[in-house]
Design a protein around this motif. Structure first.
Motif, PDB file in Angstrom:
ATOM      1  N   THR A  79      -4.628   9.020  -6.558  1.00 12.19           N
ATOM      2  CA  THR A  79      -3.586   8.014  -6.667  1.00 12.19           C
ATOM      3  C   THR A  79      -2.543   8.235  -5.593  1.00 12.19           C
ATOM      4  O   THR A  79      -2.539   9.254  -4.908  1.00 12.19           O
ATOM      5  CB  THR A  79      -2.936   8.034  -8.063  1.00 12.19           C
ATOM      6  OG1 THR A  79      -2.036   6.937  -8.184  1.00 12.19           O
ATOM      7  CG2 THR A  79      -2.181   9.334  -8.285  1.00 12.19           C
ATOM      8  N   LEU A  80      -1.681   7.267  -5.424  1.00 10.97           N
ATOM      9  CA  LEU A  80      -0.609   7.356  -4.445  1.00 10.97           C
ATOM     10  C   LEU A  80       0.623   7.955  -5.100  1.00 10.97           C
ATOM     11  O   LEU A  80       0.953   7.617  -6.237  1.00 10.97           O
ATOM     12  CB  LEU A  80      -0.273   5.970  -3.903  1.00 10.97           C
ATOM     13  CG  LEU A  80      -1.277   5.351  -2.930  1.00 10.97           C
ATOM     14  CD1 LEU A  80      -1.018   3.861  -2.788  1.00 10.97           C
ATOM     15  CD2 LEU A  80      -1.198   6.033  -1.579  1.00 10.97           C
ATOM     16  N   SER A  81       1.310   8.798  -4.379  1.00  6.94           N
ATOM     17  CA  SER A  81       2.533   9.371  -4.906  1.00  6.94           C
ATOM     18  C   SER A  81       3.659   8.347  -4.819  1.00  6.94           C
ATOM     19  O   SER A  81       3.584   7.368  -4.076  1.00  6.94           O
ATOM     20  CB  SER A  81       2.910  10.644  -4.140  1.00  6.94           C
ATOM     21  OG  SER A  81       2.987  10.396  -2.757  1.00  6.94           O
ATOM     22  N   ASP A  82       4.708   8.553  -5.584  1.00 10.09           N
ATOM     23  CA  ASP A  82       5.839   7.637  -5.593  1.00 10.09           C
ATOM     24  C   ASP A  82       6.470   7.539  -4.205  1.00 10.09           C
ATOM     25  O   ASP A  82       6.553   8.526  -3.466  1.00 10.09           O
ATOM     26  CB  ASP A  82       6.897   8.110  -6.595  1.00 10.09           C
ATOM     27  CG  ASP A  82       6.466   7.878  -8.033  1.00 10.09           C
ATOM     28  OD1 ASP A  82       5.389   7.278  -8.243  1.00 10.09           O
ATOM     29  OD2 ASP A  82       7.193   8.311  -8.947  1.00 10.09           O
ATOM     30  N   SER A  83       6.927   6.351  -3.870  1.00  4.44           N
ATOM     31  CA  SER A  83       7.653   6.075  -2.618  1.00  4.44           C
ATOM     32  C   SER A  83       6.845   6.394  -1.367  1.00  4.44           C
ATOM     33  O   SER A  83       7.406   6.669  -0.315  1.00  4.44           O
ATOM     34  CB  SER A  83       8.981   6.858  -2.589  1.00  4.44           C
ATOM     35  OG  SER A  83       9.785   6.517  -3.695  1.00  4.44           O
ATOM     36  N   SER A  84       5.523   6.336  -1.462  1.00  4.96           N
ATOM     37  CA  SER A  84       4.676   6.678  -0.314  1.00  4.96           C
ATOM     38  C   SER A  84       4.230   5.462   0.489  1.00  4.96           C
ATOM     39  O   SER A  84       3.560   5.604   1.505  1.00  4.96           O
ATOM     40  CB  SER A  84       3.437   7.448  -0.793  1.00  4.96           C
ATOM     41  OG  SER A  84       2.662   6.649  -1.669  1.00  4.96           O
ATOM     42  N   VAL A  85       4.596   4.262   0.038  1.00  2.79           N
ATOM     43  CA  VAL A  85       4.170   3.029   0.705  1.00  2.79           C
ATOM     44  C   VAL A  85       5.372   2.310   1.304  1.00  2.79           C
ATOM     45  O   VAL A  85       6.419   2.170   0.663  1.00  2.79           O
ATOM     46  CB  VAL A  85       3.450   2.082  -0.282  1.00  2.79           C
ATOM     47  CG1 VAL A  85       3.082   0.764   0.400  1.00  2.79           C
ATOM     48  CG2 VAL A  85       2.207   2.755  -0.851  1.00  2.79           C
ATOM     49  N   SER A  86       5.214   1.864   2.544  1.00  6.59           N
ATOM     50  CA  SER A  86       6.209   1.003   3.181  1.00  6.59           C
ATOM     51  C   SER A  86       5.620  -0.392   3.300  1.00  6.59           C
ATOM     52  O   SER A  86       4.515  -0.565   3.815  1.00  6.59           O
ATOM     53  CB  SER A  86       6.580   1.524   4.569  1.00  6.59           C
ATOM     54  OG  SER A  86       7.352   2.699   4.491  1.00  6.59           O
ATOM     55  N   VAL A  87       6.355  -1.373   2.804  1.00  2.80           N
ATOM     56  CA  VAL A  87       5.905  -2.766   2.851  1.00  2.80           C
ATOM     57  C   VAL A  87       6.596  -3.480   4.015  1.00  2.80           C
ATOM     58  O   VAL A  87       7.817  -3.371   4.184  1.00  2.80           O
ATOM     59  CB  VAL A  87       6.226  -3.497   1.538  1.00  2.80           C
ATOM     60  CG1 VAL A  87       5.909  -4.988   1.656  1.00  2.80           C
ATOM     61  CG2 VAL A  87       5.448  -2.879   0.384  1.00  2.80           C
ATOM     62  N   ILE A  88       5.810  -4.179   4.822  1.00  5.93           N
ATOM     63  CA  ILE A  88       6.363  -5.057   5.851  1.00  5.93           C
ATOM     64  C   ILE A  88       6.248  -6.472   5.313  1.00  5.93           C
ATOM     65  O   ILE A  88       5.143  -7.011   5.179  1.00  5.93           O
ATOM     66  CB  ILE A  88       5.619  -4.919   7.184  1.00  5.93           C
ATOM     67  CG1 ILE A  88       5.748  -3.493   7.733  1.00  5.93           C
ATOM     68  CG2 ILE A  88       6.157  -5.928   8.199  1.00  5.93           C
ATOM     69  CD1 ILE A  88       4.985  -3.266   9.038  1.00  5.93           C
ATOM     70  N   LEU A  89       7.378  -7.066   4.976  1.00  7.22           N
ATOM     71  CA  LEU A  89       7.405  -8.399   4.385  1.00  7.22           C
ATOM     72  C   LEU A  89       7.695  -9.419   5.480  1.00  7.22           C
ATOM     73  O   LEU A  89       8.810  -9.495   6.009  1.00  7.22           O
ATOM     74  CB  LEU A  89       8.466  -8.464   3.288  1.00  7.22           C
ATOM     75  CG  LEU A  89       8.509  -9.736   2.433  1.00  7.22           C
ATOM     76  CD1 LEU A  89       7.185  -9.930   1.692  1.00  7.22           C
ATOM     77  CD2 LEU A  89       9.671  -9.673   1.452  1.00  7.22           C
ATOM     78  N   LEU A  90       6.698 -10.197   5.832  1.00  6.60           N
ATOM     79  CA  LEU A  90       6.820 -11.158   6.922  1.00  6.60           C
ATOM     80  C   LEU A  90       7.468 -12.447   6.427  1.00  6.60           C
ATOM     81  O   LEU A  90       6.909 -13.149   5.573  1.00  6.60           O
ATOM     82  CB  LEU A  90       5.443 -11.461   7.510  1.00  6.60           C
ATOM     83  CG  LEU A  90       4.683 -10.260   8.102  1.00  6.60           C
ATOM     84  CD1 LEU A  90       3.301 -10.696   8.585  1.00  6.60           C
ATOM     85  CD2 LEU A  90       5.475  -9.616   9.223  1.00  6.60           C
ATOM     86  N   ALA A  91       8.635 -12.754   6.976  1.00  8.59           N
ATOM     87  CA  ALA A  91       9.364 -13.957   6.552  1.00  8.59           C
ATOM     88  C   ALA A  91       9.990 -14.659   7.750  1.00  8.59           C
ATOM     89  O   ALA A  91      11.069 -15.231   7.657  1.00  8.59           O
ATOM     90  CB  ALA A  91      10.443 -13.580   5.536  1.00  8.59           C
ATOM     91  N   GLY A  92       9.301 -14.606   8.888  1.00  8.31           N
ATOM     92  CA  GLY A  92       9.861 -15.193  10.097  1.00  8.31           C
ATOM     93  C   GLY A  92       9.192 -16.471  10.545  1.00  8.31           C
ATOM     94  O   GLY A  92       9.543 -17.034  11.573  1.00  8.31           O
ATOM     95  N   GLY A  93       8.215 -16.947   9.762  1.00  8.08           N
ATOM     96  CA  GLY A  93       7.484 -18.152  10.146  1.00  8.08           C
ATOM     97  C   GLY A  93       8.329 -19.417  10.055  1.00  8.08           C
ATOM     98  O   GLY A  93       9.336 -19.467   9.342  1.00  8.08           O
TER      99      GLY A  93
END
Length: 335
Positions: A79-93
């Motif tokens: 499993t993934l540990s806490d806070s191990s993922v960075s999300v890139i949220l694309l909202a520039g379209g």
């Protein structure tokens, strides 16, 4: 030398990036360690992801390979540990197909901007420690209005959009934490992604290197030539429609975009470069409700999906409440 061979040679060091392995003991409930992530602050249609976390320790690559193989029959072994993922949220379209006066991701569905639905979903996932929002500065206030209701442990960063999608992703990647184990790139015009599907995709990327949510194609697909004459009918059983998030290990994504710039390549999605590098990409089975809102008709469909999920959640809560009352009444009668 072919492009694929060049990419394979130059990314050999990143083929099996550093991983962490989970011992099969010391399992503890997530809500004991990050209680603020399990409070009922989610939208009514988004259930809280309450899974167990596992303690982590650094080990050799060979040991990790063994664990990945053995965990295929046990989804809780890795499993993934806490806070191990960075999300890139694309909202520039710009969203020209919507024909609206503002970009489609900032239109409202049921009184909430489309782009903020996924922001809230990712922010309440224990695995997500950072969200990089890629948008024009003039639209930041749309997201900032939701910040007070987000868990305090989530780090928010900003990045500027680029001329093309791949440029926006690259800009967002520069803001990603050096401690991130997975980068999840998500299109903010997909407001209905669930935490459960996103978590599966992140976990697949952690095991394989890259993964993308997708669903089997339903219609028959035909290949045509320049004169619109049918060349052949494609085997539908092998075709999948990809969605987002698209999840990749940071080292692979950095190397991939560096080579994209060097070769002047254009990629339509984030895992395409991983494919070109000759590295594996896994399709994670997603949901047909994870639509991309691009036309006015999509707005209506998305709103209908939200209503359906909210109705199911209300029914479940009513059933649970009724069951609890019955149990309490029985206990009182017994006394």
């Amino acid at each position: 030398m072919s492009l694929q061979m060049q990419l394979q040679q130059r990314t050999l060091h990143a083929r099996v990036p550093k991983m962490h392995c989970a011992p099969f003991s010391a399992v503890r409930p997530a809500c004991q360690t990050r209680k603020q992530r399990c409070v009922p602050q989610l939208p009514s249609w988004q259930p809280c992801l309450a899974q167990h976390r596992v303690g982590w320790q650094s080990t050799s690559i060979s040991r990790c390979a063994v664990v990945v193989v053995s965990s295929s029959n046990n989804s809780h072994a890795l499993t993934l540990s806490d806070s191990s993922v960075s999300v890139i949220l694309l909202a520039g379209g710009v969203g020209k197909r919507m024909g609206a006066s503002i970009p489609k991701q900032y239109l409202e569905i049921k009184g909430q901007a489309i782009a903020t639905y996924s922001l809230v979903t990712f922010a309440h996932m224990p695995q997500v420690g950072q969200i990089v929002i890629v948008c024009d500065p003039s639209w930041r206030y749309i997201f900032e209005e939701h910040f007070p209701r987000l868990p305090s442990g989530v780090n928010i960063k900003w990045a500027l959009p680029g001329a093309e999608r791949q440029d926006s992703v690259c800009n967002g990647l520069q803001q990603v934490s050096l401690e991130a184990q997975i980068v999840a790139v998500h299109d903010s015009a997909r407001p209905l992604v669930t935490a459960a599907d996103a978590h599966k995709c992140m976990l697949d990327a952690f095991m394989v290197g890259a993964a993308v949510l997708g669903v089997p194609v339903k219609p028959t697909i035909k290949e045509v030539d320049a004169d619109m004459m049918v060349v052949k009918t494609l085997n539908r059983s092998k075709l999948w429609e990809v969605q987002t998030p698209q999840c990749v290990k940071p080292d692979l994504l950095h190397e991939g975009f560096r080579l994209v710039k060097e070769k002047g390549l254009e990629v339509t999605d984030d895992v395409s470069i991983i494919e070109a590098m000759g590295l594996p990409v896994r399709i994670t089975a997603g949901s047909y409700t994870n639509i991309k809102v691009t036309t006015p008709d999509d707005m209506s469909v998305a709103e209908k999906f939200l209503d359906e999920v909210a109705s199911k959640n209300s029914s479940s809560e009513a059933t649970s409440s009724s069951s609890s009352s019955t149990t309490e009444a029985t206990a009182v009668a017994a006394v």
